[in-house]
Design a protein around this motif. Structure first.
Motif, short mmCIF file in Angstrom:
data_model
loop_
_atom_site.label_atom_id
_atom_site.label_comp_id
_atom_site.label_asym_id
_atom_site.label_seq_id
_atom_site.Cartn_x
_atom_site.Cartn_y
_atom_site.Cartn_z
N ARG A 1 154.44 -3.47 -68.10
CA ARG A 1 154.00 -2.96 -69.40
C ARG A 1 153.07 -3.98 -70.06
O ARG A 1 152.02 -3.64 -70.60
N SER A 2 153.45 -5.26 -70.02
CA SER A 2 152.62 -6.32 -70.59
C SER A 2 151.28 -6.41 -69.87
O SER A 2 150.22 -6.56 -70.50
N ALA A 3 151.32 -6.32 -68.55
CA ALA A 3 150.07 -6.36 -67.77
C ALA A 3 149.17 -5.19 -68.12
O ALA A 3 147.94 -5.33 -68.20
N ALA B 1 147.38 -0.43 -61.24
CA ALA B 1 148.47 -1.12 -60.51
C ALA B 1 149.69 -1.28 -61.40
O ALA B 1 150.83 -1.06 -60.96
N ALA B 2 149.47 -1.62 -62.67
CA ALA B 2 150.58 -1.77 -63.61
C ALA B 2 151.26 -0.42 -63.86
O ALA B 2 152.49 -0.33 -63.89
N ILE C 1 155.15 0.64 -63.07
CA ILE C 1 156.06 1.22 -64.05
C ILE C 1 156.65 2.53 -63.52
O ILE C 1 157.86 2.75 -63.55
N LEU C 2 155.78 3.38 -63.02
CA LEU C 2 156.22 4.69 -62.53
C LEU C 2 157.18 4.57 -61.35
O LEU C 2 158.07 5.40 -61.19
#
Length: 110
Positions: free
Chosen positions: A61-63, A101-102, A106-107
Motif C-alpha cells: 500500500r505504501s509503495a 506491481a504493488a 495487494i490483490l
C-alpha cells in the motif's frame, strides 16, 4: 482502478496529462476510504490472519502511494511547463510499473 493505472502510459503518450491526474485521484480513495467493497485496503489488511500478511499488504500500500504520488507530480510538472513531456514519460513508465506491481501484491493477499 488497476485498468485505469494500466492505461496511464497511453494517456501520457497522447498528451492528456489531466487524465493522468484524474486516474491517480480516482485510485487514491480505494487505499484510504471505504470504497465500493465497503472497506479500504488498510482496514482489510487489519483483518488478515497473519502479521506477515498484514505487513506485506501495508508495505505494498505504501509503495502504491509513492508510485501514485510520482505519477501525479510528473503530470503536474508537465501541466505547469516545468518538465518536458518526454522527461515525464520516463517517470510515468517506471511509476506505472511500480504501481501495478504493488496493486498485484495487494490483490494477491485477498
Amino acid at each position: 482502478a488497476r485498468e485505469g493505472i494500466a492505461a496511464v502510459p497511453l494517456q501520457a503518450d497522447s498528451g492528456d496529462w489531466a487524465a493522468v491526474r484524474k486516474t491517480v485521484s480516482f485510485t487514491l480513495p480505494f487505499l484510504t476510504l471505504k470504497g465500493y467493497t465497503g472497506e479500504s485496503v488498510k482496514s482489510r489488511a487489519a483483518s488478515l490472519k497473519t502479521e506477515q500478511a498484514k505487513a506485506t499488504v501495508l508495505d505494498q500500500r505504501s509503495a502504491l502511494f509513492v508510485s501514485l504520488a510520482k505519477l501525479d507530480k510528473a503530470a503536474y510538472a508537465v501541466q505547469i511547463g516545468k518538465t518536458p513531456p518526454a522527461e515525464a514519460s520516463e517517470v510515468v513508465t517506471t511509476s506505472v510499473d511500480d504501481a501495478l506491481a504493488a496493486m498485484d501484491g495487494i490483490l494477491a493477499e485477498f
